[in-house]
Design an enzyme around this catalytic site. Sequence first.
Site, mmCIF file in Angstrom:
data_model
loop_
_atom_site.group_PDB
_atom_site.id
_atom_site.type_symbol
_atom_site.label_atom_id
_atom_site.label_comp_id
_atom_site.label_asym_id
_atom_site.label_seq_id
_atom_site.Cartn_x
_atom_site.Cartn_y
_atom_site.Cartn_z
ATOM 1 N N ASP A 65 0.856 -1.179 0.000
ATOM 2 C CA ASP A 65 0.000 0.000 0.000
ATOM 3 C C ASP A 65 0.900 1.240 0.000
ATOM 4 O O ASP A 65 1.871 1.324 0.768
ATOM 5 C CB ASP A 65 -0.894 0.002 1.237
ATOM 6 C CG ASP A 65 -1.773 1.236 1.307
ATOM 7 O OD1 ASP A 65 -2.757 1.288 0.562
ATOM 8 O OD2 ASP A 65 -1.447 2.150 2.092
ATOM 9 N N ILE A 66 0.601 2.180 -0.871
ATOM 10 C CA ILE A 66 1.373 3.430 -0.915
ATOM 11 C C ILE A 66 0.719 4.424 0.041
ATOM 12 O O ILE A 66 -0.455 4.786 -0.138
ATOM 13 C CB ILE A 66 1.412 4.007 -2.339
ATOM 14 C CG1 ILE A 66 2.067 3.012 -3.303
ATOM 15 C CG2 ILE A 66 2.158 5.336 -2.361
ATOM 16 C CD1 ILE A 66 3.498 2.649 -2.980
ATOM 17 N N HIS A 70 5.397 14.089 -15.901
ATOM 18 C CA HIS A 70 6.058 15.387 -16.112
ATOM 19 C C HIS A 70 6.017 16.191 -14.819
ATOM 20 O O HIS A 70 5.021 16.196 -14.093
ATOM 21 C CB HIS A 70 5.470 16.142 -17.303
ATOM 22 C CG HIS A 70 4.160 16.831 -17.079
ATOM 23 N ND1 HIS A 70 4.057 18.105 -16.564
ATOM 24 C CD2 HIS A 70 2.893 16.445 -17.342
ATOM 25 C CE1 HIS A 70 2.793 18.477 -16.528
ATOM 26 N NE2 HIS A 70 2.060 17.479 -16.989
ATOM 27 N N ASP A 119 -1.706 19.039 -11.927
ATOM 28 C CA ASP A 119 -1.066 18.932 -13.239
ATOM 29 C C ASP A 119 0.343 19.515 -13.206
ATOM 30 O O ASP A 119 0.536 20.666 -13.500
ATOM 31 C CB ASP A 119 -1.918 19.659 -14.282
ATOM 32 C CG ASP A 119 -1.391 19.498 -15.692
ATOM 33 O OD1 ASP A 119 -0.563 18.593 -15.917
ATOM 34 O OD2 ASP A 119 -1.831 20.263 -16.566
ATOM 35 N N GLU A 169 7.012 19.498 -20.525
ATOM 36 C CA GLU A 169 5.867 18.812 -21.129
ATOM 37 C C GLU A 169 4.821 19.812 -21.587
ATOM 38 O O GLU A 169 4.203 19.652 -22.642
ATOM 39 C CB GLU A 169 5.263 17.834 -20.112
ATOM 40 C CG GLU A 169 4.155 16.942 -20.664
ATOM 41 C CD GLU A 169 2.754 17.523 -20.541
ATOM 42 O OE1 GLU A 169 1.800 16.877 -21.014
ATOM 43 O OE2 GLU A 169 2.610 18.623 -19.958
ATOM 44 N N HIS A 229 -4.704 24.170 -15.550
ATOM 45 C CA HIS A 229 -3.851 25.226 -16.113
ATOM 46 C C HIS A 229 -4.187 26.606 -15.555
ATOM 47 O O HIS A 229 -4.056 27.614 -16.246
ATOM 48 C CB HIS A 229 -3.934 25.247 -17.646
ATOM 49 C CG HIS A 229 -3.149 24.143 -18.287
ATOM 50 N ND1 HIS A 229 -2.971 24.049 -19.652
ATOM 51 C CD2 HIS A 229 -2.472 23.089 -17.762
ATOM 52 C CE1 HIS A 229 -2.227 22.989 -19.926
ATOM 53 N NE2 HIS A 229 -1.926 22.387 -18.795
ATOM 54 N N ASP A 245 -1.796 3.594 -5.401
ATOM 55 C CA ASP A 245 -1.750 2.142 -5.195
ATOM 56 C C ASP A 245 -1.780 1.396 -6.519
ATOM 57 O O ASP A 245 -1.145 0.342 -6.667
ATOM 58 C CB ASP A 245 -2.922 1.702 -4.323
ATOM 59 C CG ASP A 245 -2.780 2.150 -2.874
ATOM 60 O OD1 ASP A 245 -1.646 2.444 -2.443
ATOM 61 O OD2 ASP A 245 -3.807 2.205 -2.162
#
Length: 438
Positions: A43-44, A125, A137, A171, A287, A306
């Site tokens: 598990d992360i 990215h 993002d 990116e 953005h 996960d």
Amino acid sequence: MHVSAARNTAAAFALVGLLLAGAAPVATATTAAPAPVALAAPDIPLANVKAHLTQLQSIATANGGNRAHGRTGYKASIDYTKAKLDAAGFTTTLQQFTSSGAIGYNLIADWPGGDANQVLMAGAHLDSVASGAGINDNGSGSAAVLETALAVSRAQLQPTKHLRFGWWGAEELGLVGSKYYVANLPATERAKFSGYLNFDMIGSPNPGYFVYDDDPAIEKTFKDFYAGLGVPTEIETEGDGRSDHASFKNVGIPVGGLFTGASRTKTAAQVQKWGGTSGLAFDRCYHSSCDTSTNINDTALDRNSDAIAHAIWTLSTEPTVPPGDFYENLTDVTVPDNGAAVTSTVTVAGRTGSAPATLKAAVDIKHTFRGDLVIDLLAPDGTAYRLKNSSTSDSADNVIATYTVDASSETANGAWRLRVQDVVARDTGYIDSWKLTF
């Protein structure tokens, strides 16, 4: 996620075949290799992923509000990520490039061990747009990939394949960093990739659960994970070709990934599946300056983190296919009478280098007048190898034959297709099965 690159056409790959007890085949490709028995992924911890996002937000705040290419915030983001990986035992490399008159950086991290001729890579990215901190993002993908890499170190994972992780620069200017990385890979190095996994925006505040449909084995790995959670998925289309996986896909490397949505609006049907708010964007701050640390859905970020670990553990520890084994498709495909060509696909993975000069394609096609048929073998890059021409004098039934093809100029891994066309009216048939032997 890059804002303006054109959508790439999705490859027409078939899914890996499975047989359910007492049922018909539910997918198309099978192989003689043993079924993968992968190690269970850990598990992360969501708190760890969010701690990385807090650091990226602090970096942006201290550097003019963004982490964009050529700005001090981007270099500070790279330095933070690199320091974590260095301390965890990775071999890291900074790759420098220039774009729009400014220096950019890719960060590559290799985990020691694994077969160097079979590289599994995951990436995201790290740059933001100039208008904001870029926490969804793409701090979300960058942080989750980083924490998965650190989990590899904590577990001291000993994968079958060689694990590599990447964080791409510029990116947002058109996939510049990942294009630079791929362009500087010699063809022999590209051939060693068993797959590239991309994670761009995986914590959108009004999230969907989208899976790339490029490589069938990778796609199935992610879908299996979400099926285990009881969470439905959809095929990702909004960002297709607009993120760094396109740089790898365009040179024939198998790709896959996850996405939670950007500027498109969530439909009522999607709300029924996933919750959230109908009629609003998946990420209303896409953005924009409001893409800060408050612009994250914790549940989506946790699930996707996960899922990344599940894919890394599953795909990097599966057994490899020994030389001489075959790849087979047993699913019937109807060949229309005097109609368009049809194809059947087998996906070759886990091999190294080029296909052999004596690649054998064994076909079993049931047909009442085999002279009607034109048969080609299509390599992963689309190159056609003619196996059989049509002939009005060949009136026998069926094509059951093995053809030998010099495919030494082709990369072994990828989706190979058998293409069959009936070019004369009256008689009918179907592809019963076919296989490639390496």
